[in-house]
Design a protein around this motif. Structure first.
Motif: not given
Length: 277
Positions: A228-238
């Motif tokens: 979940f936190w990896v996905e949050v990080g990716n979405l934040t970067a996008d």
């Protein structure tokens, strides 16, 4: 018939000591040396001011001054015998000739207090010889707040005797005893931050232990809700890339060495003449 033995005094002493400790713990046996000061006009407000000075009672404060060939030593004590002189709160000792003069008595005290200062007045000192209409001497001690020291050095400010009446000796003394008590309270924002950090710590530590001991995860997988936190990080970067980059997204992609302009139409070659007639 046996004669009962008399109880020893040791248990009684222990009980008395225990009772005294209980009373002291509750504040009932706290000593108040400022009671030795006798107020000119007894009032509870002045008593409260004097109680603020309790930490500096029973101490002699000494200062020496020189005026030409004359040398004087002043001794001040709060609600006690200054220099051992009975009932004297502040005395003056001269070297030539050797003489002790009582400037003020602590059985004639006045106390005026503010938020971080106290003015202590000792009256009924010895009379002047030829100054101030031969009235009785008076000592004024200005006690000010200083948070950096328990008690400072006594200083002589002035002896005002060039008047017909109301002459006085003025002294200064710094101490933390008269400083206002400051209560430190946490603000609402600080409380929220502390609660947030505690919840975060419980989440991280508890999740790590669960992933490692129960699930049996290894490496980065031990981090709670790692996917979940990896996905949050990716979405934040996008999102950051979308908001902060200045590149025009509607432009067609260009590649080095390739021209993006449309090619001109080449004339159509007809091969009808190759067909058999």
């Amino acid at each position: 018939m046996e004669v009962p033995s008399r109880p020893t005094g040791v248990p009684v002493l222990l009980w008395a000591l225990a009772a005294q400790l209980v009373l002291c713990g509750s504040g009932l046996c706290a000593s108040d040396h400022t009671k030795s000061c006798k107020l000119l006009f007894e009032s509870e407000s002045e008593r409260r001011v004097l109680r603020r000075l309790e930490p500096i009672t029973r101490k002699n404060f000494t200062v020496e001054t020189k005026n030409g060939s004359e040398s004087y030593t002043y001794v001040f004590q709060l609600c006690g015998d200054a220099g051992g002189v009975q009932q004297a709160g502040l005395i003056q000792m001269s070297s030539t000739p050797k003489k002790t003069t009582v400037i003020g008595m602590y059985n004639a005290t006045q106390a005026i207090g503010g938020s971080d200062w106290v003015i202590l007045i000792y009256r009924n000192g010895e009379r002047y010889d030829a100054h101030c209409s031969q009235e009785q001497r008076r000592a004024i001690v200005m006690i000010s707040c200083n948070t950096k020291m328990d008690v400072g050095q006594l200083n002589v400010v002035v002896e005002d005797r060039d008047r017909q009446q109301d002459c006085f000796y003025l002294f200064e003394l710094d101490t933390s005893a008269v400083c206002p008590h400051v209560e430190y309270q946490l603000s609402t924002g600080s409380i929220i931050l502390i609660i947030g950090f505690c919840v975060l710590a419980v989440y991280l530590i508890g999740g790590f232990l669960y992933q490692r001991l129960v699930v049996g995860a290894k490496g980065m997988e031990q981090f709670p809700n790692y996917a979940f936190w990896v996905e949050v990080g990716n979405l934040t970067a996008d999102g950051c890339d979308f908001v902060c980059r200045s590149r025009n997204r509607e432009e067609p992609p260009t590649y080095r060495g390739v021209v993006t302009e449309p090619l001109e139409e080449e004339p159509e070659e007809r091969d009808d003449h190759l067909l058999p007639m």
